[in-house]
Design a protein around this motif. Structure first.
Motif, PDB file in Angstrom:
ATOM      1  N   ILE A 127       0.866  -1.170   0.000  1.00  0.00           N
ATOM      2  CA  ILE A 127       0.000   0.000   0.000  1.00  0.00           C
ATOM      3  C   ILE A 127       0.906   1.224   0.000  1.00  0.00           C
ATOM      4  CG2 ILE A 127      -1.755   1.289   1.269  1.00  0.00           C
ATOM      5  CD1 ILE A 127      -2.671  -1.464   2.398  1.00  0.00           C
ATOM      6  N   ALA A 128       0.811   2.003  -1.067  1.00  0.00           N
ATOM      7  CA  ALA A 128       1.691   3.157  -1.247  1.00  0.00           C
ATOM      8  C   ALA A 128       1.086   4.442  -0.693  1.00  0.00           C
ATOM      9  CB  ALA A 128       2.019   3.340  -2.725  1.00  0.00           C
ATOM     10  N   GLY A 129      -0.210   4.447  -0.420  1.00  0.00           N
ATOM     11  CA  GLY A 129      -0.863   5.651   0.089  1.00  0.00           C
ATOM     12  C   GLY A 129      -2.326   5.657  -0.268  1.00  0.00           C
ATOM     13  N   GLY A 130      -2.942   6.817  -0.139  1.00  0.00           N
ATOM     14  CA  GLY A 130      -4.356   6.913  -0.449  1.00  0.00           C
ATOM     15  C   GLY A 130      -4.876   8.323  -0.281  1.00  0.00           C
ATOM     16  N   THR A 131      -6.201   8.433  -0.365  1.00  0.00           N
ATOM     17  CA  THR A 131      -6.893   9.705  -0.195  1.00  0.00           C
ATOM     18  C   THR A 131      -8.070   9.492   0.743  1.00  0.00           C
ATOM     19  OG1 THR A 131      -8.425   9.368  -2.045  1.00  0.00           O
ATOM     20  CG2 THR A 131      -6.303  10.403  -2.557  1.00  0.00           C
ATOM     21  N   GLY A 132      -8.720  10.568   1.131  1.00  0.00           N
ATOM     22  CA  GLY A 132      -9.895  10.471   2.001  1.00  0.00           C
ATOM     23  C   GLY A 132      -9.538   9.803   3.319  1.00  0.00           C
ATOM     24  N   VAL A 133     -10.349   8.846   3.767  1.00  0.00           N
ATOM     25  CA  VAL A 133     -10.060   8.167   5.033  1.00  0.00           C
ATOM     26  C   VAL A 133      -8.779   7.340   4.940  1.00  0.00           C
ATOM     27  CG1 VAL A 133     -12.476   8.096   5.789  1.00  0.00           C
ATOM     28  CG2 VAL A 133     -11.513   6.148   4.546  1.00  0.00           C
ATOM     29  N   TYR A 134      -8.271   7.124   3.738  1.00  0.00           N
ATOM     30  CA  TYR A 134      -7.038   6.353   3.532  1.00  0.00           C
ATOM     31  C   TYR A 134      -5.819   7.256   3.308  1.00  0.00           C
ATOM     32  CZ  TYR A 134     -10.689   2.944   2.528  1.00  0.00           C
ATOM     33  OH  TYR A 134     -11.805   2.153   2.591  1.00  0.00           O
ATOM     34  N   LYS A 135      -5.927   8.559   3.599  1.00  0.00           N
ATOM     35  CA  LYS A 135      -4.877   9.505   3.240  1.00  0.00           C
ATOM     36  C   LYS A 135      -3.518   9.190   3.860  1.00  0.00           C
ATOM     37  CE  LYS A 135      -5.817  12.937   6.748  1.00  0.00           C
ATOM     38  NZ  LYS A 135      -6.150  14.278   7.055  1.00  0.00           N
ATOM     39  N   ASP A 136      -3.479   8.535   5.002  1.00  0.00           N
ATOM     40  CA  ASP A 136      -2.213   8.165   5.636  1.00  0.00           C
ATOM     41  C   ASP A 136      -1.951   6.663   5.530  1.00  0.00           C
ATOM     42  OD1 ASP A 136      -1.629  10.779   6.463  1.00  0.00           O
ATOM     43  OD2 ASP A 136      -2.931  10.564   8.222  1.00  0.00           O
ATOM     44  N   ALA A 137      -2.622   6.020   4.594  1.00  0.00           N
ATOM     45  CA  ALA A 137      -2.550   4.559   4.504  1.00  0.00           C
ATOM     46  C   ALA A 137      -1.160   4.068   4.139  1.00  0.00           C
ATOM     47  CB  ALA A 137      -3.553   4.053   3.472  1.00  0.00           C
ATOM     48  N   GLU A 138      -0.800   2.984   4.778  1.00  0.00           N
ATOM     49  CA  GLU A 138       0.395   2.225   4.432  1.00  0.00           C
ATOM     50  C   GLU A 138       0.091   0.792   4.814  1.00  0.00           C
ATOM     51  OE1 GLU A 138       2.949   3.116   8.487  1.00  0.00           O
ATOM     52  OE2 GLU A 138       3.344   4.307   6.713  1.00  0.00           O
ATOM     53  N   GLY A 139       0.954  -0.109   4.464  1.00  0.00           N
ATOM     54  CA  GLY A 139       0.733  -1.510   4.795  1.00  0.00           C
ATOM     55  C   GLY A 139       0.983  -2.389   3.584  1.00  0.00           C
ATOM     56  N   ASP A 140       0.405  -3.571   3.640  1.00  0.00           N
ATOM     57  CA  ASP A 140       0.568  -4.509   2.539  1.00  0.00           C
ATOM     58  C   ASP A 140      -0.607  -5.460   2.514  1.00  0.00           C
ATOM     59  OD1 ASP A 140       0.989  -6.261   4.647  1.00  0.00           O
ATOM     60  OD2 ASP A 140       3.105  -6.540   4.235  1.00  0.00           O
ATOM     61  N   GLY A 141      -0.518  -6.423   1.658  1.00  0.00           N
ATOM     62  CA  GLY A 141      -1.588  -7.403   1.547  1.00  0.00           C
ATOM     63  C   GLY A 141      -1.282  -8.363   0.433  1.00  0.00           C
ATOM     64  N   TYR A 142      -2.321  -9.067   0.021  1.00  0.00           N
ATOM     65  CA  TYR A 142      -2.189 -10.042  -1.057  1.00  0.00           C
ATOM     66  C   TYR A 142      -3.159  -9.709  -2.163  1.00  0.00           C
ATOM     67  CZ  TYR A 142       0.652 -12.764   2.089  1.00  0.00           C
ATOM     68  OH  TYR A 142       1.656 -13.171   2.932  1.00  0.00           O
ATOM     69  N   ILE A 143      -2.722  -9.993  -3.370  1.00  0.00           N
ATOM     70  CA  ILE A 143      -3.562  -9.851  -4.551  1.00  0.00           C
ATOM     71  C   ILE A 143      -3.562 -11.211  -5.240  1.00  0.00           C
ATOM     72  CG2 ILE A 143      -1.593  -8.906  -5.823  1.00  0.00           C
ATOM     73  CD1 ILE A 143      -3.555  -7.394  -7.571  1.00  0.00           C
ATOM     74  N   THR A 144      -4.742 -11.690  -5.596  1.00  0.00           N
ATOM     75  CA  THR A 144      -4.860 -12.955  -6.306  1.00  0.00           C
ATOM     76  C   THR A 144      -5.435 -12.693  -7.684  1.00  0.00           C
ATOM     77  OG1 THR A 144      -5.195 -14.173  -4.247  1.00  0.00           O
ATOM     78  CG2 THR A 144      -5.883 -15.268  -6.282  1.00  0.00           C
ATOM     79  N   LEU A 145      -4.698 -13.068  -8.713  1.00  0.00           N
ATOM     80  CA  LEU A 145      -5.145 -12.936 -10.099  1.00  0.00           C
ATOM     81  C   LEU A 145      -5.721 -14.281 -10.507  1.00  0.00           C
ATOM     82  CD1 LEU A 145      -1.932 -11.172 -11.458  1.00  0.00           C
ATOM     83  CD2 LEU A 145      -4.024 -10.100 -10.612  1.00  0.00           C
ATOM     84  N   ASP A 146      -6.996 -14.289 -10.912  1.00  0.00           N
ATOM     85  CA  ASP A 146      -7.679 -15.536 -11.262  1.00  0.00           C
ATOM     86  C   ASP A 146      -8.678 -15.270 -12.382  1.00  0.00           C
ATOM     87  OD1 ASP A 146      -8.757 -18.079 -11.315  1.00  0.00           O
ATOM     88  OD2 ASP A 146      -9.673 -17.963  -9.333  1.00  0.00           O
ATOM     89  N   GLY A 147      -8.231 -15.465 -13.628  1.00  0.00           N
ATOM     90  CA  GLY A 147      -9.093 -15.198 -14.781  1.00  0.00           C
ATOM     91  C   GLY A 147      -9.450 -13.731 -14.849  1.00  0.00           C
ATOM     92  N   ASP A 148     -10.755 -13.425 -14.922  1.00  0.00           N
ATOM     93  CA  ASP A 148     -11.178 -12.022 -14.994  1.00  0.00           C
ATOM     94  C   ASP A 148     -11.461 -11.443 -13.605  1.00  0.00           C
ATOM     95  OD1 ASP A 148     -13.564 -13.314 -14.370  1.00  0.00           O
ATOM     96  OD2 ASP A 148     -14.771 -12.088 -15.726  1.00  0.00           O
ATOM     97  N   ARG A 149     -11.022 -12.135 -12.571  1.00  0.00           N
ATOM     98  CA  ARG A 149     -11.213 -11.698 -11.192  1.00  0.00           C
ATOM     99  C   ARG A 149      -9.868 -11.346 -10.546  1.00  0.00           C
ATOM    100  NH1 ARG A 149     -16.310 -11.735 -11.827  1.00  0.00           N
ATOM    101  NH2 ARG A 149     -17.608 -13.531 -11.465  1.00  0.00           N
ATOM    102  N   VAL A 150      -9.885 -10.311  -9.711  1.00  0.00           N
ATOM    103  CA  VAL A 150      -8.721  -9.928  -8.915  1.00  0.00           C
ATOM    104  C   VAL A 150      -9.211  -9.796  -7.479  1.00  0.00           C
ATOM    105  CG1 VAL A 150      -6.908  -8.228  -8.548  1.00  0.00           C
ATOM    106  CG2 VAL A 150      -7.727  -8.674 -10.866  1.00  0.00           C
ATOM    107  N   HIS A 151      -8.655 -10.599  -6.588  1.00  0.00           N
ATOM    108  CA  HIS A 151      -9.047 -10.571  -5.184  1.00  0.00           C
ATOM    109  C   HIS A 151      -8.008  -9.783  -4.394  1.00  0.00           C
ATOM    110  CE1 HIS A 151     -12.078 -13.586  -6.094  1.00  0.00           C
ATOM    111  NE2 HIS A 151     -11.132 -14.221  -6.764  1.00  0.00           N
TER     112      HIS A 151
END
Length: 158
Positions: A127-151
């Motif tokens: 997580i590189a940043g954000g706006t609104g309620v996420y304006k100070d956002a940082e962190g990480d997570g997982y992304i799953t690529l599966d066909g036409d879906r991204v989780h």
């Protein structure tokens, strides 16, 4: 000025309250623990993808997604700009910047993923940043690529 732990606690509590009361409801976000982390889980369904059929190093493309909560409620949309940094045979390494546009703000993600064929893959994203309620956002997570879906399964920190 408040200390960093106090600011994190106040911001995490406010973020949790805003998200819990938002139209997204608690299905998109699990309550934060005392550590100032809010979990955001969404699924993107591809609406537009300009990725070339045969990818070469240096190729770039954009993808547009519609975002849904785990309970299949519309949550917003997202865009991704990706570039191939390596492509050999059926294996492609891409560097992507993704922006999740939600009702209360945006979250920007960066990741570099190596994928063989079109097989589903789960990889780390930051997580590189954000706006609104996420304006100070940082962190990480997982992304799953599966066909036409991204989780997306993100741990948003202040």
């Amino acid at each position: 000025m408040r200390s960093a732990p106090v600011r994190r606690g106040v911001t995490a509590t406010a973020l949790t309250a805003v998200l819990a009361l938002s139209p997204l409801g608690p299905t998109a976000v699990a309550a934060s623990g005392g550590d100032g982390v809010v979990r955001v889980r969404l699924t993107g369904v591809t609406a537009v993808d300009t990725k070339p059929r045969h990818v070469e190093p240096g190729d770039s493309w954009v993808t547009y997604l519609k975002l849904y909560t785990p309970k299949k409620r519309f949550a917003g949309d997202a865009g991704a700009r990706c570039a191939a940094v390596e492509a050999t045979g059926h294996r492609v390494t891409t560097q992507c910047t993704r922006v999740l546009r939600l009702k209360k703000g945006e979250i920007t993600l960066n990741d570099m993923i190596t994928r063989a064929n079109r097989a589903p893959i789960t990889a780390k994203t930051s997580i590189a940043g954000g706006t609104g309620v996420y304006k100070d956002a940082e962190g990480d997570g997982y992304i799953t690529l599966d066909g036409d879906r991204v989780h997306f399964d993100l741990r948003v920190e202040d």
